[in-house]
Design a protein around this motif. Sequence first.
Motif, PDB file in Angstrom:
ATOM      1  N   LEU A  73     101.817 -48.233-168.532  1.00 35.00           N
ATOM      2  CA  LEU A  73     100.399 -48.010-168.242  1.00 35.00           C
ATOM      3  C   LEU A  73      99.852 -46.839-169.041  1.00 35.00           C
ATOM      4  CD1 LEU A  73      99.918 -48.717-164.430  1.00 35.00           C
ATOM      5  CD2 LEU A  73      99.640 -50.230-166.398  1.00 35.00           C
ATOM      6  N   LYS A  76      99.440 -47.976-172.580  1.00 34.57           N
ATOM      7  CA  LYS A  76      98.374 -48.970-172.768  1.00 34.57           C
ATOM      8  C   LYS A  76      96.978 -48.353-172.713  1.00 34.57           C
ATOM      9  CE  LYS A  76     100.877 -53.039-171.121  1.00 34.57           C
ATOM     10  NZ  LYS A  76     101.081 -53.919-169.956  1.00 34.57           N
ATOM     11  N   ASP A  91      83.968 -68.380-170.893  1.00 36.91           N
ATOM     12  CA  ASP A  91      82.857 -68.651-169.988  1.00 36.91           C
ATOM     13  C   ASP A  91      82.031 -67.386-169.723  1.00 36.91           C
ATOM     14  OD1 ASP A  91      85.314 -67.869-168.808  1.00 36.91           O
ATOM     15  OD2 ASP A  91      84.470 -68.212-166.818  1.00 36.91           O
ATOM     16  N   PHE A 100      83.956 -56.176-167.895  1.00 35.93           N
ATOM     17  CA  PHE A 100      85.276 -56.437-167.304  1.00 35.93           C
ATOM     18  C   PHE A 100      86.349 -55.561-167.947  1.00 35.93           C
ATOM     19  CE2 PHE A 100      89.248 -58.929-168.005  1.00 35.93           C
ATOM     20  CZ  PHE A 100      89.760 -58.829-166.731  1.00 35.93           C
ATOM     21  N   MET A 104      88.480 -52.582-166.187  1.00 38.74           N
ATOM     22  CA  MET A 104      89.941 -52.615-166.164  1.00 38.74           C
ATOM     23  C   MET A 104      90.518 -51.317-166.706  1.00 38.74           C
ATOM     24  SD  MET A 104      91.206 -55.346-164.877  1.00 38.74           S
ATOM     25  CE  MET A 104      92.871 -55.552-165.496  1.00 38.74           C
TER      26      MET A 104
ATOM     27  N   ASP B   2      92.680 -51.019-157.583  1.00 37.87           N
ATOM     28  CA  ASP B   2      91.329 -51.198-158.069  1.00 37.87           C
ATOM     29  C   ASP B   2      91.288 -52.269-159.164  1.00 37.87           C
ATOM     30  OD1 ASP B   2      88.670 -50.366-157.757  1.00 37.87           O
ATOM     31  OD2 ASP B   2      88.774 -49.422-159.735  1.00 37.87           O
ATOM     32  N   ARG B   3      92.374 -52.333-159.928  1.00 35.96           N
ATOM     33  CA  ARG B   3      92.397 -53.319-161.009  1.00 35.96           C
ATOM     34  C   ARG B   3      92.537 -54.726-160.460  1.00 35.96           C
ATOM     35  NH1 ARG B   3      95.498 -48.891-163.683  1.00 35.96           N
ATOM     36  NH2 ARG B   3      97.209 -49.650-162.437  1.00 35.96           N
ATOM     37  N   ARG B   5      91.054 -55.658-157.835  1.00 35.12           N
ATOM     38  CA  ARG B   5      89.676 -55.968-157.463  1.00 35.12           C
ATOM     39  C   ARG B   5      88.876 -56.411-158.694  1.00 35.12           C
ATOM     40  NH1 ARG B   5      84.974 -53.758-157.650  1.00 35.12           N
ATOM     41  NH2 ARG B   5      85.770 -51.955-158.758  1.00 35.12           N
ATOM     42  N   VAL B   6      89.080 -55.707-159.818  1.00 39.13           N
ATOM     43  CA  VAL B   6      88.328 -56.055-161.031  1.00 39.13           C
ATOM     44  C   VAL B   6      88.705 -57.463-161.512  1.00 39.13           C
ATOM     45  CG1 VAL B   6      87.901 -55.427-163.429  1.00 39.13           C
ATOM     46  CG2 VAL B   6      88.096 -53.640-161.704  1.00 39.13           C
ATOM     47  N   ILE B   7      90.013 -57.757-161.505  1.00 36.48           N
ATOM     48  CA  ILE B   7      90.455 -59.096-161.921  1.00 36.48           C
ATOM     49  C   ILE B   7      89.932 -60.141-160.948  1.00 36.48           C
ATOM     50  CG2 ILE B   7      92.471 -60.597-162.230  1.00 36.48           C
ATOM     51  CD1 ILE B   7      93.971 -58.286-163.339  1.00 36.48           C
ATOM     52  N   LYS B   9      87.290 -60.037-159.124  1.00 28.18           N
ATOM     53  CA  LYS B   9      85.850 -60.220-159.305  1.00 28.18           C
ATOM     54  C   LYS B   9      85.576 -61.150-160.496  1.00 28.18           C
ATOM     55  CE  LYS B   9      83.146 -56.885-160.775  1.00 28.18           C
ATOM     56  NZ  LYS B   9      82.651 -55.515-160.932  1.00 28.18           N
ATOM     57  N   ARG B  10      86.279 -60.899-161.605  1.00 29.59           N
ATOM     58  CA  ARG B  10      86.069 -61.715-162.800  1.00 29.59           C
ATOM     59  C   ARG B  10      86.448 -63.168-162.554  1.00 29.59           C
ATOM     60  NH1 ARG B  10      87.031 -64.416-166.905  1.00 29.59           N
ATOM     61  NH2 ARG B  10      89.017 -65.103-166.099  1.00 29.59           N
ATOM     62  N   GLY B  14      84.189 -66.445-162.234  1.00 33.34           N
ATOM     63  CA  GLY B  14      84.478 -67.500-163.208  1.00 33.34           C
ATOM     64  C   GLY B  14      84.369 -68.895-162.619  1.00 33.34           C
ATOM     65  N   LEU B  85      94.789 -59.760-171.530  1.00 36.15           N
ATOM     66  CA  LEU B  85      94.878 -59.312-170.140  1.00 36.15           C
ATOM     67  C   LEU B  85      96.083 -58.400-169.932  1.00 36.15           C
ATOM     68  CD1 LEU B  85      93.792 -59.588-167.235  1.00 36.15           C
ATOM     69  CD2 LEU B  85      95.282 -61.569-166.959  1.00 36.15           C
ATOM     70  N   PRO B  89      95.610 -51.862-169.310  1.00 37.42           N
ATOM     71  CA  PRO B  89      96.499 -51.092-168.438  1.00 37.42           C
ATOM     72  C   PRO B  89      96.582 -51.704-167.039  1.00 37.42           C
ATOM     73  CG  PRO B  89      94.467 -49.891-168.886  1.00 37.42           C
ATOM     74  CD  PRO B  89      94.406 -51.145-169.674  1.00 37.42           C
ATOM     75  N   VAL B  90      97.392 -52.723-166.904  1.00 36.78           N
ATOM     76  CA  VAL B  90      97.520 -53.431-165.631  1.00 36.78           C
ATOM     77  C   VAL B  90      98.972 -53.877-165.502  1.00 36.78           C
ATOM     78  CG1 VAL B  90      96.896 -55.649-166.681  1.00 36.78           C
ATOM     79  CG2 VAL B  90      96.526 -55.318-164.255  1.00 36.78           C
ATOM     80  N   THR B  91      99.503 -53.871-164.295  1.00 38.27           N
ATOM     81  CA  THR B  91     100.862 -54.374-164.132  1.00 38.27           C
ATOM     82  C   THR B  91     100.791 -55.880-163.928  1.00 38.27           C
ATOM     83  OG1 THR B  91     100.861 -54.183-161.737  1.00 38.27           O
ATOM     84  CG2 THR B  91     101.558 -52.235-162.960  1.00 38.27           C
TER      85      THR B  91
END
Lengths: 318, 243
Positions: A73, A76, A91, A100, A104, B2-3, B5-7, B9-10, B14, B85, B89-91
């Motif tokens: 992390l 990244k 989309d 987005f 992230m 929090d990430r 939640r962001v994913i 939401k997207r 979608g 994706l 910075p996401v696990t």
Amino acid sequence: MTTMVEIKNLRKTFGSIVAVDGVSFTVGKGEVLGFLGPNGAGKSTTMKMITGFLTPTSGTVRVCGHDVQDEALAAKTRIGYLPEGAPAYHDMTPASFLTFVGEMRGQRGDVLKRRISEVVAKVNLQSVLDQPIETLSKGFKRRVGLAQAILHDPDVLILDEPTDGLDPNQKYEVRALIRAMAQEKAIILSTHILEEVHAVCSRAMIIAKGKVVSDGTPAELEGQSPTHNTVLITLSGVETTIAHDRLMTVKGVKKIEDQGKDGDLVRLRIFPDEGQWILQDVGQFAREQGWDVQELYQDRGQLDDVFRLLTTPQQALS
Amino acid sequence: MDRIRVIFKREFAGYFSTPIAAVFIVIFLMLSGAFTFYLGNYFVRGQADLAPFFNFHPWLYLVLIPALAMRLWAEERRSGTIELLLTLPVTMWEAVAGKFLAAWCFTGVALALTFPMWITVNILGEPDNGVIFASYMGSLLMAGGFLSIGSCISALTKNQVIAFVVSVVICLGFILSGFPMVLDMFGWAPQFLLSAVSSFSFLTHFESISKGVLDLRDILFFLSFIAFWLFATVTVIDMKKAE
């Protein structure tokens, strides 16, 4: 120079296929490193390991001091990455896609909005911000990919074929953008276009069959070309054989190749002895002979030739 | 967190920015209605409950959920966005959970839109609303179970058709695992294995919940089932992402 990317003995195998075979190098702040190499040479695989997408079979990658595998992390967050083909969620619109990616990366609210508008201005996306990405042209899609890569102002930028599929104007813009960012970042990009190396890279690395076969400045690479520092001369009103024989008497001339006749124009390529500069001597000699010189210039060497020489050793250059 | 939640939401948005949401919800509502009234003999039974409605949910999910789940990871791999994706910075866990939860919530929305059924039965008679509530919960948990299978299978392939077909077969196996059709395949196995296999039956667990008994064991069964398949999804993505 601060080291930003440090790669040691990187190796990746897929079954019995060795994609990357013991690659080591470092990239410092302010450097733009160009990866050159034929398709399948391991450029993309190396980049995917630097960004932490692929796990190396062995070897280590450190980005800004963080091991990409052990502190994924942290590493990244310092990297911006444009994958090959600039994938994006089709989309979505560029505006929602950038939001987005920004979220992230932990950006929120006004900071994110400001950052998006800066980046959008940099890559000229204003006109298509609210169109679905799937309806955009290839050039715009590539710019959306670039925008998401630089959104968080990363210290390390990894760009896999950033100008592929762009028209000459767009290529020019993207290269200008890369050059403008170069001072503050360490940038690694891959390309098939050899002129791009001249245009943006401070260092070029040729990779073949998973190994680094050459690493140096673009000028050093050209120095390896068989035509490096040769002099091309075009004369009119002179017999080829006469011009050839007389030019051979000039000091430092090693050999002369006939490049073929064009009407009554004679074209010759003059190879100097190792390390000799013969442009001036040849020019002066031609004037003394009273020849009608149509063209006279020194060839810096063709990167294409070096590329072919290093990546296909079995085929000697003709 | 929090990430996730962001994913989430997207992904959730979608569904609604593509025709998927409209098509899925309309078909789900039409089919669940048709099954209830025609095959389930809702009116003929003369009972104020929603049993004919819920009885068809496993079979409805068998077809619809794999269709929803097939694109979860197959699409990311086909379009290359998986690379984008997973270099954010996401696990891997956050990515898998975010996408799964969005799909699960979406089926929750489709399920919630069957509320006129609940209202109707209350107008026509005096049903046990506790049983109906439990059945809704059971149905949602079962949908999650199917989705988690679909998520894992979708991570195995770029091809959505393959993801769909394989998911349907595996889901069918779990619906029927208490039945001879599946148990006969384990004829060689010792008794304890047979009862282990049959205890995986979605039908058994769903039926016990839809009798109105929200037994912790049934809830735990579905939740741990989901956790297992999501864990499998993470493993599969890790193994196959190079391809």
